[in-house]
Design an enzyme around this catalytic site. Structure first.
Site, PDB file in Angstrom:
ATOM      1  N   GLU A 217     -88.327  -2.400 124.333  1.00  0.00           N
ATOM      2  CA  GLU A 217     -88.385  -0.896 124.501  1.00  0.00           C
ATOM      3  C   GLU A 217     -89.468  -0.439 125.382  1.00  0.00           C
ATOM      4  OE1 GLU A 217     -87.989   0.842 120.572  1.00  0.00           O
ATOM      5  OE2 GLU A 217     -86.157   0.013 120.260  1.00  0.00           O
ATOM      6  N   GLU A 336     -80.200  -4.501 120.224  1.00  0.00           N
ATOM      7  CA  GLU A 336     -80.874  -4.144 118.902  1.00  0.00           C
ATOM      8  C   GLU A 336     -80.225  -2.962 118.522  1.00  0.00           C
ATOM      9  OE1 GLU A 336     -85.324  -4.344 118.377  1.00  0.00           O
ATOM     10  OE2 GLU A 336     -84.902  -2.336 117.312  1.00  0.00           O
TER      11      GLU A 336
END
Length: 533
Positions: A217, A336
Site C-alpha cells: 500500500e 489482499e
C-alpha cells in the site's frame, strides 16, 4: 437432532422443503405452502465467460507474525498444515504493513544440506505450540497498540523466517510470494536494493521456489513512515527488482506482482497510473487491495447490505479502466482483501456473518474479471483470520474449503430476472464444477440469502432435469464462530483429520429454496454443460 434444528426443519418444510434420508435439507417438488419467487435464473451453458487462475482463492500470512520470530514456528503446527494443505492449490502471500519495516539480517551460521523442517513430518511439538499460542495472545495486544498509534517498530528477521515459510509453503502445496521492504530508500528517494539482494542470494543458495512483491500500500507510505513515493518512482523501483531477479538466474522466470495499492480513493489511482507508465513491464500481475468497511465503526447490518457488497463492482471497474487505459493485458489480482480494514471488525469479521461478504467477493470478483483473490489472513493478527487463536477453523475457513472443492475456474454467464422486491438480497453466481470432485459437464451454483426468511429461485429445464447435491451453510447466530453444513456442526475430528464434507443428494426440481441467512452451493450433476466438457 437437537430441538432447534428440528424446529428449523419443520419451519422450512412448510415452505417447500423436506428432510432427506441423511437428515439434511431436501426440496419438496410439491410444496404445501407457496412462497413468492425471488429470482429467475437463465444460464448460458454453451460457452465459458472467462477462466480464473486455478489458485483463484488464495491466502496470506501477515508479516506481523514475524515481528517476534519465534511465532513463525506456528507454521509447523500439524493442525495448521492439515488445514492449509486442504486449500491447495493456492498462492501464499507473506506481507502487509510491517513488511516495509522488516530487514533481513542473516545469522550466517553453517547450514545443513537439507532445509530445516524440509521433511513435512517434522512438526512442532505440542508443548511448544501450546506455549506459543499463549504468548501470541499477548503479542497481539502489542501489535494492536502499534496499529492504533501508527508507529511501527523496525523488525529484523533471519534465515529462520525464510526457512519456515518455504517449508510451510512447499509442504502445503502453496506458491510463496514474499513481500520486500520498499521503504529502504537512498538519499535520492530511490529504492535501496542491497538488503533484497542479500535475501535473494540466500534464497537462491537454498533453491527456494519463490515469487516476489515490493512494498505494501504505497499510498500509505507517507502516513505510516513520513516518506512519499510517487507511482513513477515506484515503477522504476520494480524495474530494478526485476533486474535483480534476472541477474540471479534462478529467479529469472519467477513471478513479480505489484504495486499492492489500496482501493481507489483520491490519489491512490494516480499512484497506480504512474506506476503502470514506468513499471508495468516488470510485473506479471497488477495487484490492489479491497475492504468493504472500516472495522472500527461498522455493524452487523453492513455485512448483509447488498449496496455495500456492490461497491466491489465500482472499485474493480475503476482499477480495470486504469489498466486498460494504457492498453495493458496484465492479469488483475486482489493482492489482499477481507471484510473490514483496520484489522477487521471485532466480533464480526471472524464470525458466520462475514461469510456473506467473502462468498460474494469470490463470486462477483470472478465474474468481474479478477484472476486471483488473496484472503487476509490465514493465521495471525487481526479479527479476519481463517484460523482462531487456538488454530481451529472459523466459518470462513469452512466456506473457503467448500469453494475449493466444489467450484471450478470456469465462470459461466447467468442472466437473473427479479421476481420480488427481495431479489437484491439473493445473490447467485455460476461456475463449472471442480473436475477433481465431479465429472465434466457438471455445474455449481453459488448462492446466498441475505434475507431472514427463506427465498426461492427458479431454474430452467436444463438444470431442473438434473439431480443435484446441496451444501447449505447456516449458523444458530449470525455472530457465531461456528457453522453447520446441512445441519451438522463442522469441526476437526483431530489435529490431522478433517470431517467429511458431504452434500445432500436431491431429486430434480425447477425450484431451489434457500433458508434465511444461508450460504449455499448446489452442484447439478447431470447437466452435461457444453462449456464444461
Amino acid at each position: 437432532m437437537n430441538f432447534l434444528l428440528l424446529l428449523s426443519l419443520i419451519s422450512l418444510r412448510t415452505h417447500g422443503t423436506r428432510t432427506g434420508p441423511d437428515g439434511g435439507w431436501a426440496l419438496d417438488p410439491d410444496p404445501v405452502q407457496e412462497l413468492d419467487l425471488d429470482l429467475v435464473l437463465e444460464p448460458d451453458l454453451s460457452a465459458v465467460l472467462r477462466r480464473v487462475d486455478p489458485r483463484f482463492l488464495s491466502v496470506t500470512i501477515d508479516a506481523s507474525l514475524a515481528a517476534e520470530e519465534s511465532f513463525m514456528a506456528l507454521l509447523s503446527s500439524s493442525k495448521v498444515r492439515t488445514l492449509s494443505s486442504a486449500l491447495s492449490p493456492s498462492f501464499l502471500r507473506f506481507g502487509g504493513t510491517r513488511q516495509d519495516f522488516m530487514k533481513f539480517k542473516p545469522q550466517r551460521r553453517k547450514r545443513n544440506s537439507k532445509n530445516p523442517g524440509e521433511s513435512c513430518q517434522q512438526l512442532l511439538p505440542w508443548v511448544v505450540e501450546k506455549q506459543l499460542k499463549m504468548n501470541w495472545t499477548l503479542q497481539q495486544q502489542i501489535l494492536i497498540k502499534e496499529d492504533l498509534k501508527r508507529k511501527f517498530k523496525k523488525i529484523s528477521f533471519t534465515e529462520v523466517t525464510v526457512d519456515l515459510l518455504n517449508s510451510f509453503s512447499s509442504c502445503c502445496g502453496f506458491n510463496l510470494i514474499f513481500g520486500l521492504n520498499a521503504l529502504l530508500r537512498t538519499s535520492e528517494n530511490v529504492w535501496n536494493s542491497s538488503n533484497a539482494e542479500t535475501l535473494i542470494k540466500y534464497c537462491q543458495s537454498r533453491r527456494y521456489q519463490m515469487n516476489w512483491e515490493l512494498g505494501n500500500e504505497p499510498n500509505s507510505f507517507e502516513k505510516k513512515a513520513g516518506i512519499r513515493v510517487d507511482g513513477h518512482q515506484l515503477g522504476l523501483d520494480f524495474l530494478r527488482l526485476r533486474e535483480l531477479m534476472s541477474r540471479s538466474g534462478f529467479y529469472r522466470d519467477a513471478g513479480l506482482f505489484g504495486p499492492d495499492v489500496g482501493q481507489p480513493r483520491d490519489h491512490r489511482t494516480d499512484i497506480l497510473g504512474g506506476f503502470l507508465q514506468t513499471g508495468a513491464e516488470a510485473v506479471d500481475a497488477v495487484t490492489w487491495h479491497h475492504y468493504y468497511v472500516n472495522g472500527r465503526d461498522t455493524s452487523l447490518e453492513d455485512f448483509l447490505d447488498p449496496e455495500i457488497l456492490d461497491t466491489l463492482t465500482s472499485k474493480t471497474n475503476e482499477v480495470m479502466e486504469k489498466v486498460k487505459l494504457l492498453s495493458l493485458t496484465k492479469p488483475i489480482w486482489l493482492g489482499e482483501t477481507s471484510s473490514a480494514y483496520g484489522g477487521g471488525a471485532v466480533g464480526l469479521s471472524d464470525t458466520f456473518v462475514a461469510g456473506f461478504m467473502w462468498l460474494d467477493k469470490l463470486g462477483l470478483g470472478a465474474t468481474l474479471g479478477l484472476d486471483v483473490v488473496m484472503r487476509q489472513v490465514l493465521v495471525g493478527s487481526g479479527s479476519y483470520h481463517l484460523l482462531d487463536e487456538n488454530l481451529d477453523p472459523l466459518p470462513d475457513y469452512w466456506l473457503s474449503l467448500l469453494y475449493k472443492r466444489l467450484v471450478g475456474p470456469e465462470v459461466l454467464k447467468v442472466r437473473k430476472r427479479s421476481g420480488s422486491a427481495r431479489s437484491k438480497r439473493v445473490r447467485t453466481y455460476l461456475h463449472c464444477s471442480n473436475e477433481k470432485s465431479y465429472s465434466r459437464g457438471s455445474v455449481t451454483l453459488i448462492s446466498m440469502n441475505l434475507n431472514q426468511n427463506p427465498s426461492r429461485i427458479s431454474v430452467p429445464l436444463v438444470l431442473s432435469s438434473s439431480s443435484l447435491e446441496a451444501f447449505i451453510l447456516q449458523s444458530d447466530r449470525l455472530d457465531s464462530r461456528s457453522v453447520k453444513l446441512n445441519g451438522r456442526l463442522l469441526q476437526m475430528l483431530e489435529d490431522e483429520t478433517l470431517p467429511d464434507l458431504r452434500g445432500t443428494r436431491l431429486p430434480p426440481s425447477d425450484l431451489l429454496q434457500l433458508p434465511g441467512f444461508s450460504l449455499n452451493f448446489f452442484v447439478f450433476l447431470d447437466v452435461q454443460a457444453a462449456a464444461c466438457l
